[in-house]
Design a protein around this motif. Structure first.
Motif, PDB file in Angstrom:
ATOM      1  N   MET A   1      44.517  51.111  40.260  1.00 41.42           N
ATOM      2  CA  MET A   1      45.878  51.599  40.227  1.00 41.42           C
ATOM      3  C   MET A   1      46.335  52.024  41.619  1.00 41.42           C
ATOM      4  SD  MET A   1      48.259  52.358  38.041  1.00 41.42           S
ATOM      5  CE  MET A   1      49.607  53.418  37.750  1.00 41.42           C
ATOM      6  N   ILE A   2      45.476  52.764  42.320  1.00 40.78           N
ATOM      7  CA  ILE A   2      45.854  53.214  43.669  1.00 40.78           C
ATOM      8  C   ILE A   2      45.911  52.025  44.612  1.00 40.78           C
ATOM      9  CG2 ILE A   2      45.075  54.579  45.636  1.00 40.78           C
ATOM     10  CD1 ILE A   2      43.974  56.600  43.681  1.00 40.78           C
ATOM     11  N   ALA A   3      44.953  51.096  44.474  1.00 37.49           N
ATOM     12  CA  ALA A   3      44.929  49.941  45.366  1.00 37.49           C
ATOM     13  C   ALA A   3      46.192  49.106  45.215  1.00 37.49           C
ATOM     14  CB  ALA A   3      43.696  49.094  45.077  1.00 37.49           C
ATOM     15  N   GLU A   4      46.667  48.948  43.976  1.00 35.97           N
ATOM     16  CA  GLU A   4      47.893  48.180  43.749  1.00 35.97           C
ATOM     17  C   GLU A   4      49.101  48.870  44.367  1.00 35.97           C
ATOM     18  OE1 GLU A   4      45.665  48.920  41.408  1.00 35.97           O
ATOM     19  OE2 GLU A   4      44.983  47.010  40.599  1.00 35.97           O
ATOM     20  N   THR A   5      49.145  50.190  44.267  1.00 33.03           N
ATOM     21  CA  THR A   5      50.261  50.954  44.839  1.00 33.03           C
ATOM     22  C   THR A   5      50.273  50.835  46.353  1.00 33.03           C
ATOM     23  OG1 THR A   5      50.075  52.495  42.991  1.00 33.03           O
ATOM     24  CG2 THR A   5      51.347  53.220  44.895  1.00 33.03           C
ATOM     25  N   VAL A   6      49.094  50.945  46.957  1.00 24.96           N
ATOM     26  CA  VAL A   6      49.006  50.835  48.421  1.00 24.96           C
ATOM     27  C   VAL A   6      49.423  49.436  48.863  1.00 24.96           C
ATOM     28  CG1 VAL A   6      47.378  50.818  50.358  1.00 24.96           C
ATOM     29  CG2 VAL A   6      47.261  52.635  48.658  1.00 24.96           C
ATOM     30  N   CYS A   7      48.980  48.418  48.175  1.00 26.63           N
ATOM     31  CA  CYS A   7      49.346  47.049  48.544  1.00 26.63           C
ATOM     32  C   CYS A   7      50.849  46.821  48.405  1.00 26.63           C
ATOM     33  CB  CYS A   7      48.586  46.046  47.675  1.00 26.63           C
ATOM     34  SG  CYS A   7      46.855  45.892  48.123  1.00 26.63           S
ATOM     35  N   SER A   8      51.430  47.401  47.368  1.00 28.59           N
ATOM     36  CA  SER A   8      52.878  47.260  47.190  1.00 28.59           C
ATOM     37  C   SER A   8      53.633  47.969  48.308  1.00 28.59           C
ATOM     38  CB  SER A   8      53.302  47.830  45.838  1.00 28.59           C
ATOM     39  OG  SER A   8      52.679  47.126  44.800  1.00 28.59           O
ATOM     40  N   ALA A   9      53.165  49.148  48.709  1.00 31.47           N
ATOM     41  CA  ALA A   9      53.817  49.888  49.791  1.00 31.47           C
ATOM     42  C   ALA A   9      53.696  49.132  51.112  1.00 31.47           C
ATOM     43  CB  ALA A   9      53.204  51.277  49.917  1.00 31.47           C
ATOM     44  N   VAL A  10      52.535  48.558  51.366  1.00 31.35           N
ATOM     45  CA  VAL A  10      52.345  47.783  52.601  1.00 31.35           C
ATOM     46  C   VAL A  10      53.270  46.572  52.604  1.00 31.35           C
ATOM     47  CG1 VAL A  10      50.686  46.317  53.827  1.00 31.35           C
ATOM     48  CG2 VAL A  10      49.996  48.566  53.033  1.00 31.35           C
ATOM     49  N   SER A  11      53.400  45.913  51.475  1.00 30.52           N
ATOM     50  CA  SER A  11      54.289  44.750  51.396  1.00 30.52           C
ATOM     51  C   SER A  11      55.743  45.149  51.601  1.00 30.52           C
ATOM     52  CB  SER A  11      54.127  44.055  50.049  1.00 30.52           C
ATOM     53  OG  SER A  11      52.886  43.421  49.992  1.00 30.52           O
ATOM     54  N   ALA A  12      56.157  46.273  50.997  1.00 33.50           N
ATOM     55  CA  ALA A  12      57.545  46.733  51.154  1.00 33.50           C
ATOM     56  C   ALA A  12      57.835  47.077  52.607  1.00 33.50           C
ATOM     57  CB  ALA A  12      57.805  47.931  50.253  1.00 33.50           C
ATOM     58  N   ALA A  13      56.876  47.746  53.271  1.00 33.95           N
ATOM     59  CA  ALA A  13      57.069  48.083  54.681  1.00 33.95           C
ATOM     60  C   ALA A  13      57.143  46.818  55.525  1.00 33.95           C
ATOM     61  CB  ALA A  13      55.924  48.972  55.161  1.00 33.95           C
ATOM     62  N   GLY A  14      56.292  45.855  55.233  1.00 33.54           N
ATOM     63  CA  GLY A  14      56.307  44.600  55.978  1.00 33.54           C
ATOM     64  C   GLY A  14      57.611  43.843  55.788  1.00 33.54           C
ATOM     65  N   LEU A  15      58.137  43.843  54.567  1.00 29.96           N
ATOM     66  CA  LEU A  15      59.419  43.165  54.331  1.00 29.96           C
ATOM     67  C   LEU A  15      60.566  43.891  55.026  1.00 29.96           C
ATOM     68  CD1 LEU A  15      58.996  42.099  50.610  1.00 29.96           C
ATOM     69  CD2 LEU A  15      58.958  40.635  52.643  1.00 29.96           C
TER      70      LEU A  15
END
Length: 148
Positions: A1-15
């Motif tokens: 759950m935490i790993a998915e949240t972190v990956c989503s945040a990294v993707s949002a920042a990258g976009l």
């Protein structure tokens, strides 16, 4: 759950960074940043992130990695010993077979054991006593050739 949240945040920042880069009219760089930003979301969607998270916190998985490391270490040690032993198994087997053929047919079993390896020398390495005489003869030949 935490790993998915972190990956989503990294993707949002990258976009977000890709959007700012595109606003500055650097479209090629923006497309590249967007591609990198979409990788974490893709990994989450395929389930690889969940598998990695389960593996990272599993003592059984770490024990498996330790066993694989030991196996690799044993392979490397045996290769080093084999190389140092003088040739491959085929070469040693052929040498033993040749030695058996050379032995007399009625010889005892101890005669069939392989002999110790002869000491190897570098090409051109000779004992010091004979080397000195050869060096002077070469020098004398050179001096005679030039008339000295």
């Amino acid at each position: 759950m935490i790993a998915e949240t972190v990956c989503s945040a990294v993707s949002a920042a990258g976009l977000g960074i890709a959007a700012v880069t595109a606003y500055r009219k650097r479209f090629l760089a923006a497309a590249r940043v967007a591609a990198y930003a979409l990788v974490p979301v893709g990994l989450v969607m395929t389930g690889i992130v969940g598998w990695l998270a389960d593996t990272a916190f599993s003592p059984t998985a770490w024990a498996g990695f330790a066993v694989l490391g030991c196996a690799w270490l044993l392979f490397m040690i045996t290769r080093a010993v084999e190389r140092r032993g003088g040739g491959t198994r085929k070469e040693r087997r052929a040498a033993r077979a040749a030695q058996r053929e050379a032995a007399a047919p009625g010889a005892p079993a101890s005669a069939l054991e392989p002999a110790a390896r002869p000491a190897t020398r570098r090409p051109g390495a000779e004992p010091r006593s004979s080397q000195g005489a050869d060096d002077f003869s070469d020098i004398e030949a050179i001096l005679k050739k030039h008339g000295i």
